[in-house]
Design an enzyme around this catalytic site. Structure first.
Site, short mmCIF file in Angstrom:
data_model
loop_
_atom_site.label_atom_id
_atom_site.label_comp_id
_atom_site.label_asym_id
_atom_site.label_seq_id
_atom_site.Cartn_x
_atom_site.Cartn_y
_atom_site.Cartn_z
N ARG A 109 0.84 -1.20 0.00
CA ARG A 109 0.00 0.00 0.00
C ARG A 109 0.87 1.24 0.00
O ARG A 109 1.76 1.36 0.84
CB ARG A 109 -0.86 0.05 1.28
CG ARG A 109 -1.99 -0.87 1.32
CD ARG A 109 -3.03 -0.44 2.31
NE ARG A 109 -2.55 -0.05 3.63
CZ ARG A 109 -3.36 0.35 4.61
NH1 ARG A 109 -4.66 0.40 4.40
NH2 ARG A 109 -2.89 0.68 5.78
N THR A 113 -1.56 7.44 -0.41
CA THR A 113 -2.83 7.26 -1.12
C THR A 113 -3.59 6.02 -0.63
O THR A 113 -4.78 5.89 -0.90
CB THR A 113 -2.59 7.07 -2.63
OG1 THR A 113 -1.86 5.84 -2.81
CG2 THR A 113 -1.78 8.22 -3.20
N ASP A 208 5.15 -5.69 9.38
CA ASP A 208 6.22 -5.25 10.28
C ASP A 208 6.29 -6.14 11.52
O ASP A 208 7.39 -6.49 11.98
CB ASP A 208 6.00 -3.79 10.71
CG ASP A 208 6.39 -2.83 9.60
OD1 ASP A 208 7.07 -3.25 8.66
OD2 ASP A 208 6.00 -1.65 9.69
C1 PRP Z 1 -0.82 -4.76 4.40
C2 PRP Z 1 -1.57 -6.06 4.48
C3 PRP Z 1 -2.39 -6.05 3.21
C4 PRP Z 1 -2.73 -4.58 3.06
C5 PRP Z 1 -4.14 -4.36 3.50
O1 PRP Z 1 0.25 -4.86 3.53
O2 PRP Z 1 -0.74 -7.18 4.58
O3 PRP Z 1 -1.73 -6.53 2.07
O4 PRP Z 1 -1.84 -3.86 3.92
O5 PRP Z 1 -4.54 -3.05 3.30
P1 PRP Z 1 -5.67 -2.65 2.25
O6 PRP Z 1 -6.81 -3.56 2.48
O7 PRP Z 1 -5.97 -1.22 2.61
O8 PRP Z 1 -5.09 -2.77 0.86
P2 PRP Z 1 1.27 -3.64 3.28
O9 PRP Z 1 0.75 -2.73 2.21
O10 PRP Z 1 1.58 -2.99 4.60
O11 PRP Z 1 2.53 -4.34 2.65
P3 PRP Z 1 3.67 -5.23 3.35
O12 PRP Z 1 3.02 -6.52 3.80
O13 PRP Z 1 4.64 -5.46 2.25
O14 PRP Z 1 4.22 -4.46 4.51
N1 URA Z 2 -2.31 -3.27 6.91
C1 URA Z 2 -1.88 -3.70 8.12
O1 URA Z 2 -0.84 -4.37 8.20
N2 URA Z 2 -2.58 -3.36 9.22
C2 URA Z 2 -3.70 -2.63 9.16
O2 URA Z 2 -4.31 -2.36 10.20
C3 URA Z 2 -4.14 -2.18 7.89
C4 URA Z 2 -3.44 -2.53 6.80
#
Ligand code: PRP
Ligand code: URA
Length: 217
Positions: A109, A113, A208
């Site tokens: 994400r 945005t 994280d």
């Molecule tokens: C987190 C989570 C989802 C997404 C959910 O990933 O693992 O993929 O956010 O959010 P959304 O429903 O608003 O799209 P993140 O973007 O933090 O990526 P990462 O796992 O690589 O840290």
């Molecule tokens: N992605 C995460 O990892 N945690 C949240 O709460 C929302 C999006």
């Protein structure tokens, strides 16, 4: 338990899932325990999510005699974790279903945005007739889930389920609007998103916490 507001959503309220989810939410849970709990919850969820798989008869020779048992029929499953955090759900499910194949979808994400940015897609073409389980611990705005389902459909997949640990109403609603035929399974439906797009009460940033890359204040 299907929920009335969202016909696409099933919340898996098994006591062991709920117990482990509470441990997972705790801000003091260590990275090592977090990883273990995500894996265990995913395994328990897979047990419930696969309960409608068709079975067929199979002849078995026990040490005493021949009998007719049952085996899972049809095509094998493909697990599709959304990178990064979905990776934490693979091992637990693969222990239960060792024949499952694994594809990968890379999405993150954008912090400002909240829109998903895609960077990786690897699903072998021969797999497309299978049942797909998309794995991601968090369904927040739904942007990542909607994009992952869209990418799989574009590749030809038809039978898709989405498994997450914590869902926000906003994300479930977005899935219902854009991919109404895709069942969503969650361990919990939480209250809402905060202005930064985090789920409340949630569990923080799943990627994280899983990989120990940052902790929320
Ligand atoms: C987190 C989570 C989802 C997404 C959910 O990933 O693992 O993929 O956010 O959010 P959304 O429903 O608003 O799209 P993140 O973007 O933090 O990526 P990462 O796992 O690589 O840290
Ligand atoms: N992605 C995460 O990892 N945690 C949240 O709460 C929302 C999006």
């Amino acid at each position: 338990m299907p929920t009335s507001n969202f016909p696409n959503l099933t919340v898996l309220d098994h006591p062991l899932i709920q117990h482990k989810l509470s441990l997972l939410r705790d801000r003091d849970t260590s990275t090592r325990d977090f990883k273990q709990l995500v894996s265990e919850i995913a395994m328990l969820m897979a047990y419930e999510v696969t309960k409608d798989l068709p079975t067929e008869p199979v002849e078995v020779d026990t040490p005493l005699e021949r009998m007719t048992g049952r085996q899972v029929a049809g095509k094998k499953l493909t697990l599709v974790p959304i990178l990064r955090a979905g990776l934490g759900m693979v091992e637990g499910i693969a222990q239960l279903i060792p024949s499952a194949r694994v594809g990968h979808i890379g999405l993150y994400r954008d912090h400002d945005t909240l829109k998903p940015i895609d960077y990786y897609f690897k699903i072998p073409a021969a797999e497309i007739e299978r049942d797909f389980f998309i794995l991601d611990p968090m369904l927040a705005t739904g942007g990542s889930a909607v994009a992952a389902v869209g990418a799989l459909k574009e590749a030809g997949a038809r039978r898709i389920r989405f498994l997450c640990l914590v869902a926000a109403p906003e994300g479930v609603g977005r899935m219902l609007e854009l991919h109404p035929e895709v069942p969503v399974f969650a361990a919990a439906l939480d209250r809402q998103l905060n202005p930064q797009g985090y789920i409340l009460p949630g569990l923080g940033d799943a990627g994280d916490r899983l990989f120990g890359t940052r902790t929320l204040a």
